[in-house]
Design an enzyme around this catalytic site. Structure first.
Site, PDB file in Angstrom:
ATOM      1  N   THR A   1       0.851  -1.197   0.000  1.00  0.00           N
ATOM      2  CA  THR A   1       0.000   0.000   0.000  1.00  0.00           C
ATOM      3  C   THR A   1       0.883   1.243   0.000  1.00  0.00           C
ATOM      4  O   THR A   1       1.916   1.274   0.674  1.00  0.00           O
ATOM      5  CB  THR A   1      -0.884  -0.011   1.267  1.00  0.00           C
ATOM      6  OG1 THR A   1      -1.746  -1.148   1.186  1.00  0.00           O
ATOM      7  CG2 THR A   1      -1.739   1.256   1.365  1.00  0.00           C
TER       8      THR A   1
ATOM      9  N   GLU B   1      -0.521  -5.090   6.164  1.00  0.00           N
ATOM     10  CA  GLU B   1       0.789  -5.181   5.497  1.00  0.00           C
ATOM     11  C   GLU B   1       1.690  -6.171   6.228  1.00  0.00           C
ATOM     12  O   GLU B   1       2.390  -6.965   5.608  1.00  0.00           O
ATOM     13  CB  GLU B   1       1.461  -3.808   5.463  1.00  0.00           C
ATOM     14  CG  GLU B   1       0.804  -2.832   4.500  1.00  0.00           C
ATOM     15  CD  GLU B   1       1.364  -1.428   4.580  1.00  0.00           C
ATOM     16  OE1 GLU B   1       1.268  -0.711   3.584  1.00  0.00           O
ATOM     17  OE2 GLU B   1       1.896  -1.038   5.639  1.00  0.00           O
TER      18      GLU B   1
ATOM     19  N   LYS C   1      14.052   7.664   2.022  1.00  0.00           N
ATOM     20  CA  LYS C   1      13.614   6.701   3.043  1.00  0.00           C
ATOM     21  C   LYS C   1      14.773   5.956   3.704  1.00  0.00           C
ATOM     22  O   LYS C   1      14.579   5.232   4.668  1.00  0.00           O
ATOM     23  CB  LYS C   1      12.671   5.670   2.410  1.00  0.00           C
ATOM     24  CG  LYS C   1      11.530   6.240   1.567  1.00  0.00           C
ATOM     25  CD  LYS C   1      10.496   6.911   2.400  1.00  0.00           C
ATOM     26  CE  LYS C   1       9.299   7.404   1.624  1.00  0.00           C
ATOM     27  NZ  LYS C   1       8.410   6.388   1.127  1.00  0.00           N
TER      28      LYS C   1
HETATM   29  C1  5RP Z   1       1.335   2.219   4.285  1.00  0.00           C
HETATM   30  C2  5RP Z   1       2.805   2.141   4.258  1.00  0.00           C
HETATM   31  C3  5RP Z   1       3.486   2.656   3.052  1.00  0.00           C
HETATM   32  O1  5RP Z   1       4.086   1.593   2.391  1.00  0.00           O
HETATM   33  C4  5RP Z   1       4.493   3.666   3.461  1.00  0.00           C
HETATM   34  O2  5RP Z   1       3.839   4.703   4.165  1.00  0.00           O
HETATM   35  C5  5RP Z   1       5.227   4.256   2.247  1.00  0.00           C
HETATM   36  O3  5RP Z   1       4.302   4.908   1.446  1.00  0.00           O
HETATM   37  P1  5RP Z   1       4.736   5.848   0.239  1.00  0.00           P
HETATM   38  O4  5RP Z   1       5.318   4.948  -0.800  1.00  0.00           O
HETATM   39  O5  5RP Z   1       3.445   6.515  -0.177  1.00  0.00           O
HETATM   40  O6  5RP Z   1       5.738   6.842   0.778  1.00  0.00           O
HETATM   41  O7  5RP Z   1       3.447   1.653   5.149  1.00  0.00           O
HETATM   42  O8  5RP Z   1       0.827   1.806   5.519  1.00  0.00           O
END
Ligand code: 5RP
Length: 243
Positions: free
Chosen positions: A39, A117, A135
């Site tokens: 997600t 997840e 990240k």
């Molecule tokens: C959702 C998550 C997402 O994988 C995480 O927040 C990264 O999201 P994005 O790719 O939009 O930065 O853990 O619960």
């Protein structure tokens, strides 16, 4: 969450990085696989690419979604889906992350889908994370750590957490709380970049009554596909399940 308060030009660049990482991760996908579909805005590009590969290249895969948002996206793209309980073995999960450290430990849950997840990742033979280079961190915790809590347990858990968490504990959405796919709420806990023992912290937080799940994914991730402004790097964990 907070990363999206960026000027428009930078948002476009970040979006391009997300797209590159999301698509590049499809090199791990093989016909016949059952795939955990993560997600978020990065893995969304993976799901879009899988839809394209199914439509244009006859790729034969089945997905297990980690959220209602991903389910809707996958269904719209014609990706066949199974429920987690019916899927049996999941060959590979591809998902985003809010942070990853040099040991491939993760903070997840910025999108609020951490509980499903984590269940999907735990049922998987391997996990690949898609991310841009913002990240990557030396120590986890700059991103506030999300926890899912039962709606009735918010106050009690917040109070209990104040003795574990070094900074503020905030209910996501405040007076109009964010509601997860499971009907729970999210507490975002500020630790600062201090989470050097994520397994210990995960155990401590999970022992608090009312905590449904915590967004620390310890020893689950086997590879990170990370985009930078100049290249896409695939980093495979030594001794991991893809190593
Ligand atoms: C959702 C998550 C997402 O994988 C995480 O927040 C990264 O999201 P994005 O790719 O939009 O930065 O853990 O619960």
């Amino acid at each position: 969450m907070m990363r999206d308060t960026l000027p428009a030009g930078i948002v476009d660049e970040v979006e391009a990085l997300k797209r590159e990482a999301g698509i590049a991760a499809c090199s791990f996908v093989k016909g016949g696989m059952t795939l955990g579909l993560g997600t978020g805005s990065t893995v969304r590009y993976t799901v879009l690419e899988l839809g394209r590969m199914i439509a244009e290249e006859d790729l034969d895969v089945v997905g297990v979604s980690t959220s209602e948002a991903t389910r809707e996206l996958a269904e719209g793209l014609g990706i066949p889906l199974l429920e987690l309980g019916d899927a049996g073995r999941i060959d590979l999960t591809i998902d985003g992350a809010d942070e990853f450290d040099p040991d491939f430990q993760l903070i997840k849950g910025g999108g609020g889908a951490l509980t499903r997840e984590k269940r999907v990742a735990a049922a998987s033979e391997a996990m690949v994370v898609v991310a841009d280079d913002r990240k990557q961190v030396p120590v986890l915790g700059r991103f506030p750590l999300p926890l899912e809590v039962g709606a009735a347990d918010v106050s009690a858990v917040s109070e209990e957490l104040s003795s574990i968490c070094s900074g503020q504990v905030s209910l996501r959405g405040g007076r109009d709380p964010y509601v997860t796919d499971n009907g729970g709420h999210i507490l975002d806990c500020e630790f600062g970049p201090t989470i050097s023992e994520p397994l210990d912290l995960e155990h401590r937080i999970l022992s608090v009554e009312g905590v449904v799940e915590v967004g620390l994914f310890v020893d689950m991730c086997d590879a990170v596909v990370m985009s930078t402004p100049s290249e896409v790097l695939t980093m495979v964990k030594r001794g991991g399940r893809l190593g």
